[in-house]
Design an enzyme around this catalytic site. Sequence first.
Site, PDB file in Angstrom:
ATOM      1  N   ASP A  27       0.897  -1.284  -0.051  1.00 37.17           N
ATOM      2  CA  ASP A  27      -0.090  -0.110   0.040  1.00 37.17           C
ATOM      3  C   ASP A  27       0.969   1.242  -0.034  1.00 37.17           C
ATOM      4  OD1 ASP A  27      -2.354   1.569   0.368  1.00 37.17           O
ATOM      5  OD2 ASP A  27      -1.602   1.637   2.300  1.00 37.17           O
ATOM      6  N   ASP A  29      -0.294   5.362   0.464  1.00 42.03           N
ATOM      7  CA  ASP A  29      -0.382   6.445   1.741  1.00 42.03           C
ATOM      8  C   ASP A  29      -0.400   5.802   2.814  1.00 42.03           C
ATOM      9  OD1 ASP A  29      -2.932   8.172  -0.473  1.00 42.03           O
ATOM     10  OD2 ASP A  29      -0.722   8.243  -0.128  1.00 42.03           O
TER      11      ASP A  29
HETATM   12  O1  LIG Z   1      -9.285   8.395   0.491  1.00 39.76           O
HETATM   13  C1  LIG Z   1      -8.486   7.785  -0.256  1.00 39.76           C
HETATM   14  O2  LIG Z   1      -8.502   7.614  -1.511  1.00 39.76           O
HETATM   15  C2  LIG Z   1      -7.464   6.918   0.452  1.00 39.76           C
HETATM   16  O3  LIG Z   1      -7.415   7.384   1.734  1.00 39.76           O
HETATM   17  C3  LIG Z   1      -6.301   6.998  -0.106  1.00 39.76           C
HETATM   18  O4  LIG Z   1      -5.999   7.748  -0.848  1.00 39.76           O
HETATM   19  C4  LIG Z   1      -5.373   5.783   0.372  1.00 39.76           C
HETATM   20  O5  LIG Z   1      -4.263   5.377  -0.573  1.00 39.76           O
HETATM   21  P1  LIG Z   1      -3.598   3.854  -0.140  1.00 39.76           P
HETATM   22  O6  LIG Z   1      -3.421   3.885   1.428  1.00 39.76           O
HETATM   23  O7  LIG Z   1      -4.456   2.997  -0.605  1.00 39.76           O
HETATM   24  O8  LIG Z   1      -2.345   4.137  -0.980  1.00 39.76           O
HETATM   25 MG   LIG Z   2      -2.862   3.384   3.075  1.00 38.74          MG
END
Ligand SMILES: O=C(O)[C@H](O)[C@H](O)COP(=O)(O)O
Ligand SMILES: [Mg+2]
Length: 303
Positions: A27, A29
């Site tokens: 992942d 973020d």
């Molecule tokens: O609200 C959103 O789109 C998500 O929080 C976000 O962007 C998550 O990204 P990830 O942790 O899957 O990289």
């Molecule tokens: Mg994330």
Amino acid sequence: MPQPKYLTGDTAAIEEFLSRFDVFLFDCDGVLWSGDHLFPNVPETIEMLRKKGKQLVFVTNNSTKSRADYKKKFDKLGIPAEVEEVFGSSYSAAVYIARILKLPAPKNKVFVLGESGVEQELDAEGVLYIGGTDAAFRRDIEPEDFTNLANGSALDPDVGVVLTGLDFHLNYLKMATAFQYLQRGAVYLATNIDSTLPNAHSLFPGAGASGAGLTKAIGKEPLSLGKPSQAMMDAVEGKFQFDRSRACMIGDRLNTDIQFGIDGKLGGTLAVLTGVSKKEEFLAEDAPTKPMAYVNSLGDLLM
Ligand SMILES: O=C(O)[C@H](O)[C@H](O)COP(=O)(O)O
Ligand SMILES: [Mg+2]
């Protein structure tokens, strides 16, 4: 469900854990960074895993950026990664629309509530769209808009899908337009429905929040093509061809990343504490979702 194993500081346990897997789905973020702030030792940890011959895939629900945008971010932050290793929720949604849903032309145009990442991936799959970052929608709704939406004169008759993602430019005109398309039978899809977005070491409304008004108004949930959707897992496995039993999902969010790995029957899941979920959530006896193991931060894996 067994209690997750805490790996931080335990070199032998980390070595044993890493040896179980050939593939790591990362992942982004909350795991690699918070916004543009890189967490400690992330490039070095990625490099270490590559030196061990591990296959890496970056699986993000953040739909605001395309795979190419992510490659630029990886380069800017010094993370060794290739564009082909990125699989974002915008790409997942575009592949689903183009190759699975395959509405008969011309009624296969998409009305987008989202940012440029969604538009770039729809372009890459040859899917026509309107809305999104179009400045024509960035204005207050006027009395004549209600009339023209209601009688359909302001609507494109070829729109057959409404796709919502994290939209930093939400407004009533866009939501009302999307609502009218849904009322006329358009398919309701979302890149993802995360409630919050980790950024600046805090939390902000996420894609699920930016689409919530439309969901409330139309009275049904969109089909989400982001984690934990197994349509996304199948597409990831289809593209990268790996043995799921030798794959590990690393994430900061229980109800997307860890659930994605569990539902996908991956060999393992690893939670990090630098993003959304707190350890108390998964250490609780009755926790519905428990990772196999956890570390404070991704860089703790660096040996
Ligand atoms: O609200 C959103 O789109 C998500 O929080 C976000 O962007 C998550 O990204 P990830 O942790 O899957 O990289
Ligand atoms: Mg994330």
